[in-house]
Design a protein around this motif. Structure first.
Motif, PDB file in Angstrom:
ATOM      1  N   PRO A   1       0.819  -1.214   0.000  1.00 45.08           N
ATOM      2  CA  PRO A   1       0.000   0.000   0.000  1.00 45.08           C
ATOM      3  C   PRO A   1       0.852   1.264   0.000  1.00 45.08           C
ATOM      4  CG  PRO A   1      -0.013  -1.028   2.164  1.00 45.08           C
ATOM      5  CD  PRO A   1       0.677  -1.987   1.242  1.00 45.08           C
ATOM      6  N   LEU A   2       0.224   2.379  -0.289  1.00 42.89           N
ATOM      7  CA  LEU A   2       0.896   3.673  -0.309  1.00 42.89           C
ATOM      8  C   LEU A   2       0.253   4.618   0.700  1.00 42.89           C
ATOM      9  CD1 LEU A   2       1.360   4.127  -4.164  1.00 42.89           C
ATOM     10  CD2 LEU A   2       3.114   3.487  -2.495  1.00 42.89           C
ATOM     11  N   TYR A   3       1.023   5.618   1.097  1.00 41.38           N
ATOM     12  CA  TYR A   3       0.646   6.526   2.190  1.00 41.38           C
ATOM     13  C   TYR A   3       0.881   7.959   1.704  1.00 41.38           C
ATOM     14  CZ  TYR A   3       0.764   8.173   7.133  1.00 41.38           C
ATOM     15  OH  TYR A   3       0.531   8.796   8.343  1.00 41.38           O
ATOM     16  N   VAL A   4      -0.163   8.782   1.710  1.00 38.69           N
ATOM     17  CA  VAL A   4      -0.058  10.155   1.220  1.00 38.69           C
ATOM     18  C   VAL A   4       0.296  11.083   2.376  1.00 38.69           C
ATOM     19  CG1 VAL A   4      -1.203  12.012  -0.036  1.00 38.69           C
ATOM     20  CG2 VAL A   4      -1.848   9.633  -0.490  1.00 38.69           C
ATOM     21  N   TYR A   5       1.423  11.774   2.234  1.00 36.99           N
ATOM     22  CA  TYR A   5       1.820  12.681   3.312  1.00 36.99           C
ATOM     23  C   TYR A   5       2.798  13.737   2.809  1.00 36.99           C
ATOM     24  CZ  TYR A   5       3.659  14.644   7.600  1.00 36.99           C
ATOM     25  OH  TYR A   5       4.015  15.526   8.580  1.00 36.99           O
ATOM     26  N   ASP A   6       2.626  14.918   3.350  1.00 39.80           N
ATOM     27  CA  ASP A   6       3.568  16.020   3.163  1.00 39.80           C
ATOM     28  C   ASP A   6       3.227  17.077   4.208  1.00 39.80           C
ATOM     29  OD1 ASP A   6       5.658  17.367   1.323  1.00 39.80           O
ATOM     30  OD2 ASP A   6       4.078  18.886   1.463  1.00 39.80           O
ATOM     31  N   LYS A   7       4.215  17.843   4.626  1.00 41.07           N
ATOM     32  CA  LYS A   7       3.985  18.866   5.647  1.00 41.07           C
ATOM     33  C   LYS A   7       2.969  19.922   5.213  1.00 41.07           C
ATOM     34  CE  LYS A   7       8.444  18.396   8.015  1.00 41.07           C
ATOM     35  NZ  LYS A   7       9.728  19.065   8.385  1.00 41.07           N
TER      36      LYS A   7
END
Length: 382
Positions: free
Chosen positions: A3-9
């Motif tokens: 799976p993939l995980y969407v993240y950014d500050k």
């Protein structure tokens, strides 16, 4: 396929003010917990992108989008703000509101694209889940409705039949009303009854209109509902809904404000429920939608004692990991315990020393079960 995980500050910039209960710091804390525990790797993370105006227009009205843009730059009068549900106690305006809100929508759309392009079967985007946003009005901490936009995006661009699952303590009203007249989307919401809690909707009689009649499923549970009753209702009804609807993909909203330590609701769930809910959805996605599952965040207002541990279970479910037990990773404890002004949890599961016995437990369970039986009969008729 991992799976993939969407993240950014950039996703942390959706912030009303320092006193507001909606605090996206919980997304960073969850990400740090998973990273410190060794479950989340750099190669698992993808960056969000801002949603375009064209994408927002899939659900939201042009004048509303323009109003959000102007409100974020101080360009609307008080009466104009009020007409769009902006600058209220729930949704006060903040600088660059359109840009920061569209980034949350774009994060969910980035998750959709990864699944639709075959790069992953499952993607988690915790910054989303703003299920109270209406087509032309802000509501309940939500400016734009990322889930509704993502669902319409999947319908228009990929021809998907979408099952929307909402386990937030609050009814998923904005998503429901956006698709109330279509049979190409089923909205399923299990939530605290609206007799006691915002937004006051989500009764069993809200079933959809026109072509959408029968495709809006609501399971309002009584105040103080605890794990066993909630999980029984959820597991029995959600698989029945999937069998009847035959979706191509699942999009789930994973608010964790039904937890007994959440300050804004009256339900009594513990970590047991939040270990099991995403694993039920994961199993059903593997069984019925070829593994296609997009998960977003939602409510959760005790960011120290509840949200990171509960949200972490969604990613662990996607990985196929069993719920971890024992002590949280020391780097996470060392990073956040000194900043916490309440007792900081140091183990994955809840310490139930402060859990109060449920008043009228048998009555609440019986009432919930009666409601469930009505819904199961209703699902048979779709």
């Amino acid at each position: 396929m991992r799976p993939l995980y969407v993240y950014d500050k950039s996703l942390l910039k959706y912030r009303f003010n320092d006193q507001h209960p909606f605090n996206q710091m919980r997304v960073k804390m969850t990400t740090d917990l998973l990273t410190d525990a060794g479950f989340l790797k750099d190669e698992d993370i993808i960056k969000p992108r801002p949603a375009t105006d064209e994408e927002l227009l899939l659900v939201h009205k042009p004048d509303y989008i323009e109003a959000v843009k102007q409100a974020g730059n101080g360009g609307l009068s008080d009466s104009q703000l009020e007409s769009y549900g902006l600058n209220t106690d729930d949704t006060p305006t903040f600088d660059d509101m359109h840009e920061k809100s569209s980034m949350l929508v774009g994060a969910t759309l980035a998750a959709v694209d990864e699944v639709m392009k075959g790069n992953a079967k499952k993607v988690l985007s915790l910054a989303g889940g703003l299920h109270h946003g209406f087509t032309g009005r802000a509501s309940g901490f939500c400016i734009y409705n990322d889930s509704a936009v993502a669902i319409e995006y999947m319908r228009k661009h990929y021809g998907m039949k979408v099952l929307y699952i909402d386990t937030d303590a609050h009814h998923g009203d904005g998503v429901q009303w956006a698709f109330y007249n279509t049979n190409e989307v089923m909205t399923y919401s299990i939530h605290e009854t609206g007799r006691y809690l915002f937004p006051g909707t989500g009764s069993t009689t809200e079933r959809g209109d026109d072509d959408g009649f029968g495709f809006s499923i609501n399971l309002p549970v009584d105040a103080f509902t605890e794990d066993d009753s909630f999980l029984s209702i959820f597991e029995q009804s959600i698989e029945k809904a999937i069998i009847q609807f035959k979706p191509d993909i699942i999009l789930s909203q994973n608010g964790v404000d039904a937890h007994y330590r959440d300050p804004m609701t009256h339900l009594s769930l513990t970590s047991k429920s939040y270990e099991e809910i995403p694993r039920i959805v994961n199993r059903l996605s593997d069984k019925y939608t070829e593994g296609r599952w997009i998960a977003v965040g939602g409510g959760g207002y005790n960011i120290w004692q509840v949200v990171p541990r509960m949200w972490a279970q969604i990613w662990l479910a996607m990985l196929g990991e069993q719920p971890p037990a024992g002590r949280l990773p020391e780097p996470f404890i060392d990073k956040y315990r000194p900043r916490c002004k309440v007792e900081f949890p140091v183990e994955w599961q809840d310490d139930l020393s402060d859990f109060e016995d449920i008043p009228r437990r048998s009555d609440i369970t019986e009432k919930n079960d009666n409601m469930l039986q009505r819904i199961l009969m209703y699902l048979e008729q779709i």
